[in-house]
Write an enzyme that holds these catalytic residues in place. Structure first.
Site: not given
Ligand SMILES: NC(=O)c1ccc[n+]([C@@H]2O[C@H](COP(=O)([O-])OP(=O)(O)OC[C@H]3O[C@@H](n4cnc5c(N)ncnc54)[C@H](O)[C@@H]3O)[C@@H](O)[C@H]2O)c1
Length: 400
Positions: A206, A260
């Protein structure tokens, strides 16, 4: 057989997965510490702007199968989709959200459960961080009585619904049995291929994807800088080089943004700094771009008393509304810190819109186009004469 699937973190990654799993017939519980997100899900409101996902959220079966709450509960499968930002000072992964998400499910874990980490994590996180947390707090043994897999997400914001269904999926289990269990979960809605591997390979693969992009963008930026030294057009030289059948140099730009590409390469350097020289240098090259562009803008207004600059585009890339880690925002911050008068607009970003370009360019000395959104380019072309007539010094420069 339908499982109860508990998804910890229902943001950009967790919510689409929750919707697809609910649509596939699973009983899905979305857990988020943000009460607004919990309320929105329970009211059927989508906070992510994606039309196709809203249609799925509106389906009666999804409404029946999906509920949200602020604390976890027992389940068969736990999916972790919480943020993994970069510690800005140490340039290493901040795993505090992952740790607290795992801590929050520990009281509910029981034999036979499968834990899937979708968050992007440095290699060895499953083995050296998550496994000890589970084995120290419970009688469960990872790979024997509970199962742990890393199944990274690769969706492209703006096309989430298509990509979450059609992309191939890396399934990195701590053993073969784990891979089979995790693949079964995704088979319920993914049409892409299941690529079974181990957890460390999945974690690393990844990160490789975004690092590949970062390094290639750094190469384009570096070649463009050399072209500037030579006094020639870098993009024209790249276009010529790309006529070679096996060469495909990317386009130079103002830097790398989003949450990212500028972050994930650091997670590789974190685990093996001695072998990450190219990765590290590429990060430095791309991170230096906002400073280089700010210097070009300063040069463009040199000699003008109290220049007024209008910067257009604030998102991290064209045609999105997301400003996370945006180089355009960094450029404007640098100029403002140097005392320059910069008005910053972006028709796609909330709170940064404008009436008309001619209006906001009134009396300006430089229009710096930072992000070429398609809509912005069309408007710039259509109002070129009006913009130049409104400006004090009619200078419009495209910096991408
Ligand atoms: N957005 C993308 O396009 C994308 C793509 C690939 C990978 N990722 C990875 O996926 C992961 C999540 O990214 P995202 O964009 O969805 O983030 P985001 O901020 O949109 O969502 C994460 C959610 O987790 C919640 N959260 C935080 N701590 C928590 C806990 N202890 N219990 C419950 N909820 C909790 C937050 O309130 C938030 O709503 C990251 O590691 C990111 O690097 C994101």
């Amino acid at each position: 057989m339908s499982d109860t699937i508990v998804i910890i973190g229902t943001g950009y990654v967790g919510l689409p997965a929750a919707l697809m799993l609910a649509k596939a017939g699973h009983d899905v519980v979305g857990v988020d510490i943000n009460e607004n997100i919990v309320r929105a899900i329970n009211e059927g409101v989508l906070l992510i702007k994606e039309e196709d996902l809203q249609a799925i959220m509106d389906e009666p079966s999804v409404k029946a199968n999906l509920r949200a709450q602020s604390t976890p509960c027992p389940g068969d499968v736990f999916i972790i989709a919480v943020p993994t930002p970069l510690d800005p000072r140490k340039k290493v992964a901040d795993l505090s959200y992952v740790r607290s998400a795992i801590e929050s499910i520990l009281p509910y874990l029981r034999a036979g459960n499968l834990i899937i980490v979708e968050s992007t994590i440095p290699p060895l996180t499953c083995r050296e961080v998550i496994t000890p947390m589970i084995e120290e707090a419970t009688d469960l043994r990872v790979g024997e009585t509970v199962y742990l897999a890393h199944c990274p997400e690769r969706i492209l914001p703006g096309d989430i619904f298509h990509e979450i269904v059609h992309n191939d999926r890396i399934i990195g289990g701590v053993n073969v049995e784990t891979c089979e269990k995790a693949a079964d979960v995704y088979r319920s809605f993914v049409k892409g291929e299941m690529l079974l591997t181990d957890d460390v390979t999945a974690e690393f693969a990844k990160l490789m994807e975004n690092t590949y992009r970062d390094i290639n963008i750094a190469l384009a930026n570096e070649l463009n800088a050399v072209a500037e030294t030579l006094g020639i057009d870098g993009q024209a030289a790249i276009d010529l080089a790309n006529r070679h059948p096996r060469v495909n140099i990317l386009s130079p730009g103002i830097g790398v943004g989003g949450h990212c590409i500028p972050i994930d390469p650091w997670f590789i350097k974190e685990v093996d700094p001695a072998n990450s020289n190219l990765i590290f240098t590429s990060r430095l090259i791309n991170d230096a771009m906002p400073g280089r562009i700010a210097a070009k803008i300063r040069r463009a207004v040199r000699g003008i008393a109290k220049p007024r600059i209008v910067a257009l585009g604030a998102a991290y890339k064209p045609n999105v509304e997301d400003t996370r880690e945006s180089p355009a925002v960094a450029i404007v911050e640098i100029l403002r810190a140097d005392g320059y008068d910069v008005a910053h607009y972006d028709p796609l970003v909330e709170g940064m819109g404008y009436g008309s370009l001619a209006e906001v360019c009134q009396g300006a000395d430089l229009v710096a186009v930072l992000v070429p959104h398609a809509a912005l380019m069309t408007e710039l072309d259509a109002s070129d004469a009006a913009i130049r007539a409104a400006m004090r010094t009619p200078e419009v420069v495209h910096y991408q």
